[in-house]
Design a protein around this motif. Structure first.
Motif, PDB file in Angstrom:
ATOM      1  N   ALA A   1       0.815  -1.219   0.000  1.00  0.00           N
ATOM      2  CA  ALA A   1       0.000   0.000   0.000  1.00  0.00           C
ATOM      3  C   ALA A   1       0.849   1.271   0.000  1.00  0.00           C
TER       4      ALA A   1
ATOM      5  N   GLY B   1       0.680   3.147  -5.055  1.00  0.00           N
ATOM      6  CA  GLY B   1      -0.430   3.730  -5.795  1.00  0.00           C
ATOM      7  C   GLY B   1      -0.775   3.034  -7.101  1.00  0.00           C
TER       8      GLY B   1
ATOM      9  N   CYS C   1      -2.099   0.205  -7.679  1.00  0.00           N
ATOM     10  CA  CYS C   1      -3.315  -0.598  -7.616  1.00  0.00           C
ATOM     11  C   CYS C   1      -4.566   0.236  -7.321  1.00  0.00           C
ATOM     12  N   THR C   2      -4.472   1.550  -7.484  1.00  0.00           N
ATOM     13  CA  THR C   2      -5.583   2.437  -7.131  1.00  0.00           C
ATOM     14  C   THR C   2      -6.818   2.170  -7.984  1.00  0.00           C
TER      15      THR C   2
ATOM     16  N   LEU D   1      -6.649   1.607  -2.285  1.00  0.00           N
ATOM     17  CA  LEU D   1      -5.576   0.732  -2.765  1.00  0.00           C
ATOM     18  C   LEU D   1      -6.100  -0.701  -2.744  1.00  0.00           C
TER      19      LEU D   1
ATOM     20  N   GLY E   1      -2.291   3.971 -12.239  1.00  0.00           N
ATOM     21  CA  GLY E   1      -2.472   4.403 -10.855  1.00  0.00           C
ATOM     22  C   GLY E   1      -2.335   5.901 -10.707  1.00  0.00           C
TER      23      GLY E   1
ATOM     24  N   ASN F   1      -5.326   8.488  -9.478  1.00  0.00           N
ATOM     25  CA  ASN F   1      -5.172   9.399  -8.348  1.00  0.00           C
ATOM     26  C   ASN F   1      -5.322  10.860  -8.770  1.00  0.00           C
TER      27      ASN F   1
ATOM     28  N   ASN G   1       2.429   7.987  -5.072  1.00  0.00           N
ATOM     29  CA  ASN G   1       2.537   7.289  -6.351  1.00  0.00           C
ATOM     30  C   ASN G   1       3.994   7.011  -6.699  1.00  0.00           C
TER      31      ASN G   1
END
Length: 157
Positions: A41, A44, A46-47, A56, A101, A105, A128
């Motif tokens: 985590a 970023g 896997c956002t 996440l 990702g 974000n 990130n």
């Protein structure tokens, strides 16, 4: 365990094991933009959006997302393409691994603050990971996008 997730506007009902992570669930259902980077985590990559908020997916069990709406980059193609072009224009996508990702974000930031300051952008996107660039290209891309958006709204673009 049977779970139901609205994934990119499509209802998905699936039988998963109790330890299935959300990242594995969305990837198993074709959302390959969601990537594994650190599995702690911290990067970023896997956002995803759950109920329109960034989370996440590597640190959430799929079962906890049951009954919720999950959106990946695949579900935001039009919105992402417009912004992503500005990142590409700045040469900030050398390998492209971090882009999904990062874009997720950035879109979350724009939804939260229509015109964030440079400091707010840096703070929001601090989590990130990008191994290719020093983040300056991404920052320039965001600032260029925001300037273009403002001109467009004023009827000058």
């Amino acid at each position: 365990m049977l779970i139901t997730i609205n994934l990119n506007g499509k209802k998905i009902v699936d039988d998963v094991s109790a330890d299935t992570l959300l990242i594995d669930f969305v990837r198993a259902h074709g959302c390959k933009s969601v990537k594994r980077g650190c599995e702690t985590a911290n990067c970023g990559l896997c956002t995803v959006f759950m109920d329109e908020k960034p989370i996440l997916s590597c640190s959430m069990l799929a079962a906890r997302a049951s009954g919720h709406s999950v959106t990946t980059l695949e579900g935001l193609q039009d919105e992402a393409a417009e912004f992503g072009a500005f990142i590409a224009d700045q040469g900030a996508e050398q390998c492209g691994f971090c882009n999904p990702g990062f874009i997720m974000n950035a879109l979350a930031l724009f939804r939260e603050k229509e015109y964030p300051t440079e400091e707010e952008i840096k703070e929001y996107l601090a989590g990130n990971l990008c191994r290719c660039t020093g983040y300056e290209g991404q920052l320039r891309g965001i600032l260029a996008f925001l300037a273009w958006k403002k001109q467009k709204e004023e009827g000058k673009a």
